[in-house]
Scaffold this motif. Structure first.
Motif, PDB file in Angstrom:
ATOM      1  N   LEU A 101      38.142  36.458  41.037  1.00 17.20           N
ATOM      2  CA  LEU A 101      36.828  36.377  40.405  1.00 17.20           C
ATOM      3  C   LEU A 101      36.968  36.955  38.997  1.00 17.20           C
ATOM      4  O   LEU A 101      37.049  38.166  38.834  1.00 17.20           O
ATOM      5  N   PRO A 102      37.026  36.113  37.974  1.00 12.71           N
ATOM      6  CA  PRO A 102      37.202  36.617  36.610  1.00 12.71           C
ATOM      7  C   PRO A 102      35.910  37.158  36.023  1.00 12.71           C
ATOM      8  O   PRO A 102      34.812  36.692  36.329  1.00 12.71           O
ATOM      9  N   GLY A 103      36.034  38.170  35.173  1.00 12.60           N
ATOM     10  CA  GLY A 103      34.887  38.678  34.423  1.00 12.60           C
ATOM     11  C   GLY A 103      34.103  39.738  35.155  1.00 12.60           C
ATOM     12  O   GLY A 103      34.318  40.024  36.328  1.00 12.60           O
ATOM     13  N   ALA A 104      33.175  40.356  34.419  1.00 13.92           N
ATOM     14  CA  ALA A 104      32.294  41.358  35.010  1.00 13.92           C
ATOM     15  C   ALA A 104      31.303  40.671  35.930  1.00 13.92           C
ATOM     16  O   ALA A 104      30.682  39.675  35.569  1.00 13.92           O
ATOM     17  N   LEU A 105      31.157  41.203  37.129  1.00 12.86           N
ATOM     18  CA  LEU A 105      30.313  40.582  38.135  1.00 12.86           C
ATOM     19  C   LEU A 105      29.142  41.493  38.483  1.00 12.86           C
ATOM     20  O   LEU A 105      29.254  42.709  38.453  1.00 12.86           O
TER      21      LEU A 105
END
Length: 246
Positions: free
Chosen positions: A223-227
């Protein structure tokens, strides 16, 4: 790069059947055409049918783009299922870039256990990445989880120095939290081996980690990026269910 040559389009479509069937004749010709036209600029790992009739998925390793059957027109963007409100491109990218989570060298990571620690995830994070700090704040709200943080200082030489200082701190996880959440710079004078930093960078490259933060779930999906906390919780549930079904 291709972003400069083509208009980025956000495509919203309903799902159509046949996304995994391979039409060898069209696809082999299309793949040859794209390899010839893109040259060394991009590495094409595969070409397959997409969920949209007449549109083909082109896997470039670090992302997915789309092409018509001739290779004359490329779509740089994401396909959404408007009925189910899901990002099909993101789901597909995660699926084809799965890793063996259990094979990660966890001894090279910072480890935090909350609650019973039953749910597991790994994060590749740079200490100077603002989105990593945003994710770190979200992770504070998650219970019953084990978090492995791989220091992945790829943004600047200062990132490397901070990572080394954090790794050599008497309490590494505390030093990491102090910096990422409270902006208290690590000041340890301890001297220790920091070859773990080079190993983590090599590991990230081998896993095609192009940016920070990148999260890997226990079922191997990324899961790429800030979540957001909502998405993290949702995906942790999916990952646990997937592991139980194996």
């Amino acid at each position: 790069m291709i972003q400069r040559n083509f208009v980025v389009v956000l495509a919203i479509f309903l799902v159509m059947p046949g996304c995994s069937m391979r039409d060898d004749g069209i696809i082999s010709d299309l793949e040859a055409t794209l390899r010839s036209r893109l040259g060394d600029e991009m590495t094409i790992r595969s070409v397959l049918k997409s969920p949209i009739a007449g549109l083909y998925e082109v896997d470039l390793g670090d992302r997915i783009i789309y092409s018509d059957a001739t290779g004359d027109r490329l779509l740089v963007g994401e396909i959404f299922d408007s009925k189910n409100r899901s990002n099909l491109t993101e789901s597909r990218f995660s699926e084809i870039n799965k890793i063996d989570f259990s094979a990660l060298p966890f001894s090279d990571a910072l480890k935090v256990v909350r609650g019973n620690g039953s749910r597991k995830l790994a994060v590749f994070s740079d200490p100077n990445c603002p989105y990593c700090k945003q994710l770190e704040a979200e992770l504070e709200s998650i219970d019953n989880v084990t978090i492995y943080t791989f220091l992945y200082p790829v943004l600047s030489p200062d990132s490397v120095e901070k990572s080394r200082a954090i790794w050599c701190s008497p309490d590494r996880t505390q030093a990491w939290g102090d910096w990422m959440l409270d902006h208290r710079k690590p000041t340890t004078t301890n001297i220790c081996k920091t070859d773990v930093i080079e190993r983590n960078i090599a590991l990230g490259h081998s896993l095609n980690v192009k940016g920070t933060p990148t999260v890997f779930l226990s079922d191997g999906r990324r899961l790429p990026g800030a979540l957001s906390i909502e998405k993290l919780e949702q995906q942790l549930v999916v990952a646990v269910a997937a592991k139980k079904a194996e």
